[in-house]
Design an enzyme around this catalytic site. Structure first.
Site, PDB file in Angstrom:
ATOM      1  N   TYR A 210       8.739  -5.532  -0.460  1.00 17.81           N
ATOM      2  CA  TYR A 210       8.902  -5.090   0.924  1.00 17.81           C
ATOM      3  C   TYR A 210      10.395  -5.167   1.225  1.00 17.81           C
ATOM      4  O   TYR A 210      10.924  -6.237   1.527  1.00 17.81           O
ATOM      5  CB  TYR A 210       8.143  -6.026   1.879  1.00 17.81           C
ATOM      6  CG  TYR A 210       6.787  -5.516   2.301  1.00 17.81           C
ATOM      7  CD1 TYR A 210       5.926  -4.969   1.367  1.00 17.81           C
ATOM      8  CD2 TYR A 210       6.376  -5.590   3.619  1.00 17.81           C
ATOM      9  CE1 TYR A 210       4.679  -4.506   1.733  1.00 17.81           C
ATOM     10  CE2 TYR A 210       5.128  -5.131   3.997  1.00 17.81           C
ATOM     11  CZ  TYR A 210       4.290  -4.593   3.051  1.00 17.81           C
ATOM     12  OH  TYR A 210       3.064  -4.144   3.420  1.00 17.81           O
TER      13      TYR A 210
ATOM     14  N   LYS B 102       2.818  -6.907 -12.306  1.00 13.67           N
ATOM     15  CA  LYS B 102       3.030  -5.668 -13.060  1.00 13.67           C
ATOM     16  C   LYS B 102       4.193  -5.921 -14.011  1.00 13.67           C
ATOM     17  O   LYS B 102       5.195  -5.195 -14.043  1.00 13.67           O
ATOM     18  CB  LYS B 102       3.317  -4.521 -12.068  1.00 13.67           C
ATOM     19  CG  LYS B 102       3.305  -3.132 -12.664  1.00 13.67           C
ATOM     20  CD  LYS B 102       1.945  -2.659 -13.147  1.00 13.67           C
ATOM     21  CE  LYS B 102       2.046  -1.269 -13.726  1.00 13.67           C
ATOM     22  NZ  LYS B 102       0.881  -0.915 -14.564  1.00 13.67           N
TER      23      LYS B 102
ATOM     24  N   ASP C 172      -2.766  -2.598 -11.436  1.00 12.07           N
ATOM     25  CA  ASP C 172      -3.609  -1.398 -11.544  1.00 12.07           C
ATOM     26  C   ASP C 172      -4.974  -1.754 -12.131  1.00 12.07           C
ATOM     27  O   ASP C 172      -6.021  -1.316 -11.645  1.00 12.07           O
ATOM     28  CB  ASP C 172      -2.906  -0.298 -12.356  1.00 12.07           C
ATOM     29  CG  ASP C 172      -2.235  -0.816 -13.616  1.00 12.07           C
ATOM     30  OD1 ASP C 172      -2.098  -2.046 -13.764  1.00 12.07           O
ATOM     31  OD2 ASP C 172      -1.848   0.003 -14.469  1.00 12.07           O
TER      32      ASP C 172
ATOM     33  N   ASP D 271      -0.761  -6.563   0.083  1.00  7.11           N
ATOM     34  CA  ASP D 271      -1.117  -5.746   1.242  1.00  7.11           C
ATOM     35  C   ASP D 271      -2.159  -4.709   0.834  1.00  7.11           C
ATOM     36  O   ASP D 271      -3.197  -4.528   1.484  1.00  7.11           O
ATOM     37  CB  ASP D 271       0.157  -5.072   1.771  1.00  7.11           C
ATOM     38  CG  ASP D 271      -0.068  -4.419   3.122  1.00  7.11           C
ATOM     39  OD1 ASP D 271      -1.017  -4.811   3.828  1.00  7.11           O
ATOM     40  OD2 ASP D 271       0.706  -3.513   3.468  1.00  7.11           O
TER      41      ASP D 271
ATOM     42  N   ASP E 205      -6.413  -4.730   1.711  1.00  5.93           N
ATOM     43  CA  ASP E 205      -7.100  -3.656   2.438  1.00  5.93           C
ATOM     44  C   ASP E 205      -8.297  -3.153   1.624  1.00  5.93           C
ATOM     45  O   ASP E 205      -9.384  -2.915   2.166  1.00  5.93           O
ATOM     46  CB  ASP E 205      -6.153  -2.478   2.717  1.00  5.93           C
ATOM     47  CG  ASP E 205      -5.424  -2.622   4.043  1.00  5.93           C
ATOM     48  OD1 ASP E 205      -5.259  -3.777   4.493  1.00  5.93           O
ATOM     49  OD2 ASP E 205      -5.022  -1.608   4.631  1.00  5.93           O
TER      50      ASP E 205
END
Ligand code: ATP
Length: 360
Positions: free
Chosen positions: A137, A190, A223, A247, A251
């Site tokens: 971010y 990742k 992923d 984030d 969701d």
């Protein structure tokens, strides 16, 4: 407990925009009922200017006076905000400013299906522990200037930031959460394409995990984790990850558990805690009395649990458990707002939760 008054709690209340005032009022009502039933003296609620009303009155959605008062509080309830609709120059998310100001580094986002609520993953029961102050971010990553910049109109760059200190703090938080649950932690990263940043995050998490031999730790690429979450969500207990991945995955997990409208969260540092629903201000239904209060009421239950653990106060912990159980019982009985297919208004739903908590 500091921030308490004569044995009761002193909690901030920040209404926010859109449906904020409706779901915040519904939340303070059920917190009062849960604490009252557990024998805790009444809360002293401290209303503080926040959001569009504060911007109009004080020229700032998070006025200095609000930050000063929050300094003196251990915890508060934050309504959603609609900063996308603020006049130019004020679009910076106000909750992000509060998170940064108090370094609320841990965003705890549980996802659990409620009986009575149709869910794509009825067996989901996990917690995402999201690092909240750095990661990918860009707005969080600079003391001065922005972590996102454009040398030419056609070239844009963004800075990711992972630190040993930030990764250590969030690893402890996640490992404690796993220890209190089913004892399993998945590090989501990742590191195959971001070997320095995500590699540091992963290796620090494993180093800290050595202090928690009772927790089983594995790791997955983000992923693969997204696919795994859809395929077999019951495999997960606690997931720890950086800001942006957290984030997105939370969701996804919230939607798998039924709806974002029921997804709770709490933002924490060692000293402070802020209850905040995952959903936004829902301006399309504001003022109609049909907003679903479950997400913020569930967030308040997380907040109470945090305060109870921090102050070793069994009554506050009892209130947290009772509030969570009451939300589950009311939804299981088929009482729900229109977003979940029901016909209850916000206040009818809240009244049912109060009764489930023993209020006449
Ligand atoms: P943000 O970017 O601030 O999260 P958004 O526009 O992406 O905001 P929301 O404000 O969460 O999203 O609204 C998305 C949709 O979900 C809207 O149709 C809204 O009415 C609905 N919604 C969100 N929260 C609730 C709630 N608590 N009760 C009922 N409906 C809700």
């Amino acid at each position: 407990m500091s921030g308490s008054t004569e044995g009761g709690l002193r909690l901030g209340v920040l209404d926010g925009d859109g449906i904020g005032p409706e779901v915040v009022a519904a939340t303070t009502t059920v917190v009062d009922a849960a604490l009252g039933a557990a024998g805790v003296p009444p809360v002293e609620w401290v209303p503080l200017p926040f959001g569009r009303a504060a911007l109009d009155e004080f020229g700032d959605a998070v006025p200095e006076r609000t930050l000063r008062e929050l300094e003196r509080l251990d915890a508060w309830i934050l309504g959603p905000h609609d900063n996308a609709s603020y006049p130019g120059g004020h679009a910076d998310p106000p909750s992000g400013r509060i998170r940064r100001h108090f370094r609320l580094f841990a965003n705890i986002r549980p996802a659990r299906a409620y009986p009575g609520v149709r869910a794509a993953a009825p067996d989901i029961d996990l917690v995402i522990v999201r690092e909240n102050t750095e990661g990918f971010y860009a707005d969080r990553n600079m003391a001065i200037g922005s972590g996102e910049f454009a040398p030419t109109p056609d070239v844009a760059l963004s800075v990711g930031l992972i630190t040993r200190a930030g990764s250590t703090a969030i690893a402890h938080e996640a490992l404690r959460a796993a220890r209190a649950r089913r004892g399993r932690l998945t590090i989501v990263h990742k590191a195959n394409v971001l070997p320095l940043t995500m590699g540091l995050f992963r290796s620090v998490c494993y180093e800290i995990a050595a202090e928690y031999p009772d927790v089983t730790v594995t790791d997955e690429h983000v992923d693969a984790a997204a696919a795994h979450l859809v395929r077999a969500p019951a495999d997960y207990d606690v997931l720890v990850t950086e800001n942006l991945f957290g984030d997105i995955l939370s969701d996804l997990a919230g939607e798998l558990s039924g709806s974002l409208g029921i997804a709770p969260s709490v933002n924490c540092s060692a000293r402070k805690a802020m209850a905040q629903a995952v959903h936004g201000a829902a301006p399309d239904i504001a003022g109609r009395g049909i907003a679903n209060p479950v997400a913020l009421q569930g967030s308040a239950a997380l907040l109470l649990r945090r305060l109870g653990e921090r102050g070793a106060d069994q009554r506050v912990l009892t209130a947290a458990g009772a509030l969570e159980a009451a939300l589950g019982a009311v939804l299981a009985a088929g009482v729900a707002t229109p977003d979940l297919g029901g016909t209850a208004t916000t206040s009818e739903f809240t009244g049912a939760v109060e009764r489930a908590l023993g209020r006449p």
